[in-house]
Scaffold this motif. Structure first.
Motif, PDB file in Angstrom:
ATOM      1  N   MET A 210       4.676  24.570 -36.562  1.00 16.17           N
ATOM      2  CA  MET A 210       5.603  25.033 -35.249  1.00 16.17           C
ATOM      3  C   MET A 210       5.755  23.298 -34.911  1.00 16.17           C
ATOM      4  SD  MET A 210       3.416  26.364 -31.708  1.00 16.17           S
ATOM      5  CE  MET A 210       4.504  26.856 -30.537  1.00 16.17           C
ATOM      6  N   LEU A 211       3.897  22.027 -34.981  1.00 13.84           N
ATOM      7  CA  LEU A 211       4.863  21.308 -34.712  1.00 13.84           C
ATOM      8  C   LEU A 211       5.966  20.001 -35.151  1.00 13.84           C
ATOM      9  CD1 LEU A 211       3.306  19.024 -33.091  1.00 13.84           C
ATOM     10  CD2 LEU A 211       2.496  18.280 -35.451  1.00 13.84           C
TER      11      LEU A 211
ATOM     12  N   ALA B 223       8.136  34.334 -34.657  1.00 10.56           N
ATOM     13  CA  ALA B 223       7.405  33.383 -32.981  1.00 10.56           C
ATOM     14  C   ALA B 223       7.347  32.127 -32.929  1.00 10.56           C
ATOM     15  CB  ALA B 223       7.000  34.431 -32.268  1.00 10.56           C
ATOM     16  N   LEU B 224       6.214  31.746 -33.559  1.00  6.82           N
ATOM     17  CA  LEU B 224       5.895  30.568 -33.312  1.00  6.82           C
ATOM     18  C   LEU B 224       6.826  29.579 -33.719  1.00  6.82           C
ATOM     19  CD1 LEU B 224       1.908  30.857 -34.796  1.00  6.82           C
ATOM     20  CD2 LEU B 224       2.542  31.185 -32.064  1.00  6.82           C
ATOM     21  N   VAL B 225       6.999  29.228 -34.462  1.00  3.12           N
ATOM     22  CA  VAL B 225       8.180  28.539 -35.259  1.00  3.12           C
ATOM     23  C   VAL B 225       9.529  28.275 -34.470  1.00  3.12           C
ATOM     24  CG1 VAL B 225       9.544  27.213 -37.150  1.00  3.12           C
ATOM     25  CG2 VAL B 225       7.652  28.267 -37.484  1.00  3.12           C
ATOM     26  N   MET B 226       9.716  29.779 -34.036  1.00  3.17           N
ATOM     27  CA  MET B 226      11.206  28.792 -32.980  1.00  3.17           C
ATOM     28  C   MET B 226      10.747  28.820 -31.378  1.00  3.17           C
ATOM     29  SD  MET B 226      13.510  30.108 -34.900  1.00  3.17           S
ATOM     30  CE  MET B 226      14.664  30.148 -33.347  1.00  3.17           C
ATOM     31  N   GLY B 227       9.800  29.395 -31.522  1.00  2.00           N
ATOM     32  CA  GLY B 227       9.170  29.129 -29.801  1.00  2.00           C
ATOM     33  C   GLY B 227       8.900  27.494 -29.942  1.00  2.00           C
ATOM     34  N   GLY B 228       8.150  26.313 -30.946  1.00  2.00           N
ATOM     35  CA  GLY B 228       7.857  25.518 -31.262  1.00  2.00           C
ATOM     36  C   GLY B 228       8.771  24.703 -30.127  1.00  2.00           C
TER      37      GLY B 228
ATOM     38  N   THR C 288      11.972  21.577 -26.056  1.00  2.00           N
ATOM     39  CA  THR C 288      13.381  21.153 -25.163  1.00  2.00           C
ATOM     40  C   THR C 288      11.923  21.179 -23.637  1.00  2.00           C
ATOM     41  OG1 THR C 288      14.055  22.809 -26.708  1.00  2.00           O
ATOM     42  CG2 THR C 288      15.090  22.600 -24.239  1.00  2.00           C
ATOM     43  N   VAL C 289      11.755  22.610 -23.238  1.00  2.00           N
ATOM     44  CA  VAL C 289      10.589  22.470 -22.189  1.00  2.00           C
ATOM     45  C   VAL C 289       9.541  21.351 -21.469  1.00  2.00           C
ATOM     46  CG1 VAL C 289       9.617  24.419 -20.412  1.00  2.00           C
ATOM     47  CG2 VAL C 289      11.364  25.678 -22.087  1.00  2.00           C
TER      48      VAL C 289
ATOM     49  N   VAL D 158      13.209  29.592 -21.565  1.00  2.00           N
ATOM     50  CA  VAL D 158      12.099  30.098 -22.424  1.00  2.00           C
ATOM     51  C   VAL D 158      12.060  32.007 -21.569  1.00  2.00           C
ATOM     52  CG1 VAL D 158      10.114  30.577 -21.909  1.00  2.00           C
ATOM     53  CG2 VAL D 158      10.694  28.504 -22.059  1.00  2.00           C
ATOM     54  N   LEU D 159      12.442  32.091 -20.042  1.00  2.00           N
ATOM     55  CA  LEU D 159      12.015  32.711 -19.823  1.00  2.00           C
ATOM     56  C   LEU D 159      13.789  34.075 -20.533  1.00  2.00           C
ATOM     57  CD1 LEU D 159      11.906  32.398 -16.238  1.00  2.00           C
ATOM     58  CD2 LEU D 159      10.428  33.565 -17.065  1.00  2.00           C
ATOM     59  N   GLY D 160      14.662  33.693 -20.750  1.00  2.00           N
ATOM     60  CA  GLY D 160      15.828  34.149 -21.523  1.00  2.00           C
ATOM     61  C   GLY D 160      15.432  35.101 -22.561  1.00  2.00           C
ATOM     62  N   SER D 161      14.715  33.830 -23.350  1.00  2.00           N
ATOM     63  CA  SER D 161      13.501  33.858 -24.836  1.00  2.00           C
ATOM     64  C   SER D 161      13.222  35.198 -25.176  1.00  2.00           C
ATOM     65  CB  SER D 161      12.881  32.691 -25.574  1.00  2.00           C
ATOM     66  OG  SER D 161      14.417  31.837 -25.446  1.00  2.00           O
ATOM     67  N   LEU D 162      12.261  35.136 -23.953  1.00  2.00           N
ATOM     68  CA  LEU D 162      11.106  36.519 -24.122  1.00  2.00           C
ATOM     69  C   LEU D 162      11.682  37.756 -22.638  1.00  2.00           C
ATOM     70  CD1 LEU D 162       8.234  34.158 -21.331  1.00  2.00           C
ATOM     71  CD2 LEU D 162       8.455  34.619 -24.295  1.00  2.00           C
TER      72      LEU D 162
END
Length: 393
Positions: free
Chosen positions: A8-9, A129-134, A139-140, A248-252
């Motif tokens: 994720m990092l 989800a962790l990897v894609m959330g990274g 970006t955010v 982030v909101l759209g992804s969630l």
């Protein structure tokens, strides 16, 4: 899951590197004595290298262990960013961005598969989800911080930050990442066959056009805001925050909507329509464009969830190939969008006109989506109804 956090990092660093340049274009251009449109081509070469490198890995390096490739890809990525920070002129800068893009593309393709393998079947979704959330977190959180750092020091300091984060992830993975089972290589003929599939191609085409409109325009957000709302270089960071928070909101929200409704075609129609409107109103809002940026970011990041769902449902037996093509289409679209926008600015187009051109491209993507959905509906009715594996329109 500790090993997945290391992956994720790396993806966080990729997200930072892929999008931070949009906020640095004016200062980079000023430092190197070039124009914003020419400096923007560093985004084009990065995304183009990113898009092309990932699909080639399975064919050219199928015999190499994934762990070795992941570590090597991060090394290439860190090297490219270090060269970016040292670049004395535009030519070296563009070459360095291409090197970084190759490393990023290979890492992105392999880290997702490695995360799924390491987590096991019962925690695979969380790992992905962790990897894609990274990427989205890079970006955010990373992009605005990178822009602020550049404002207080220089853009080169931001690139050294990216290089340092990449080096930390590289060391962590070199020490802590265990061996990962290799996926069976996918022949080039199978990849080309998926590209020629009459059901896959329109979906990938819509992803391409959406990326041209959304990611291509994002590259030149700073000059667009300066032209339409008088937003100075030092005031761009809050607008980047707005776009990223929307992402982030759209992804969630997108995932639960797909699972709850199953109406992936309808969701794509709504998302692309929303994206088109949000982009088109940017020049009209000027400095008050925060709401439009939140909506734009949300639609842009949410867009790919139903797209990927549709590809897996259409071609479950070779879904990995279809998803790889879709991922390449995204970054090719970003490269084409930023490249064409840069040429348009160099030819004299006012930056405030770019959102209207991008909205036109998004509208073309919506038309392609609706046309393909209509054709598929007719085909399925003539064929005797919907199959259980087909996504509902």
């Amino acid at each position: 899951m500790r090993k997945v956090w290391l992956l994720m990092l790396g993806s966080f660093t990729l997200g930072l590197d892929a999008y931070v340049m949009a906020g640095l274009l004016p200062v980079v251009a000023d430092d190197l004595g070039t124009t914003v449109s020419l400096a923007g081509q560093m985004v084009t070469v990065f995304t183009l290298a990113y898009a092309v490198s990932a699909p080639l890995v399975a064919g050219l390096l199928s015999g190499v262990r994934p762990r070795v490739l992941i570590v090597a890809a991060l090394a290439v990525f860190a090297l490219g960013n270090g060269l970016t920070a040292l670049a004395p002129g535009l030519a070296v800068l563009l070459a360095a961005r291409a090197v970084a893009g190759v490393g990023a593309g290979v890492y992105s393709a392999l880290s997702t598969a490695a995360a799924a393998s390491l987590a096991g079947e019962e925690r695979r979704g969380r790992a992905l989800a962790l990897v894609m959330g990274g990427m989205s977190s890079g970006t955010v959180l990373g992009v605005p911080l990178g822009v602020l750092l550049a404002g207080h020091t220089s853009w080169r300091a931001t690139m050294w930050l990216v290089t340092g984060l990449g080096a930390i992830a590289l060391l962590g993975l070199a020490v802590g990442l265990p061996e990962v089972p290799a996926e069976p290589p996918v022949p080039v003929r199978a990849r080309l066959g998926a590209l020629a599939d009459r059901q896959v191609l329109p979906i990938v085409g819509v992803s391409f056009l959406g990326a041209v409109a959304s990611l291509g325009l994002y590259t030149y957000l700073a000059p667009v805001l300066a032209s339409s709302g008088g937003v100075g270089e030092g005031a761009v960071a809050p607008y980047l925050w707005a776009w990223g928070i929307g992402g982030v909101l759209g992804s969630l929200v997108a995932g639960p909507l797909v699972d709850r409704t199953g109406r992936v075609g309808v969701l794509v129609t709504g998302i692309v329509s929303t994206l088109t409107v949000a982009i088109a109103v940017l020049p009209l809002l000027g400095a008050a464009a925060y709401p439009a940026l939140v909506v734009w970011g949300a639609a842009g990041w949410a867009f790919q969830v139903p797209q990927q769902h549709r590809l897996l449902a259409l071609r479950a037996e070779r879904g990995t190939v279809a998803l790889a093509l879709n991922n390449s289409a995204l970054y090719l679209g970003s490269a084409v969008g930023s490249g064409v926008a840069g040429l348009a600015l160099a030819a004299g187009l006012a930056p405030r006109a770019l959102p209207w051109a991008a909205a036109g491209v998004a509208l073309a993507g919506l038309a392609l989506h609706l046309s393909a959905a209509r054709g598929r509906s007719v085909h399925l009715r003539l064929g005797g109804g919907w199959s259980r594996s087909s996504p509902r329109p």
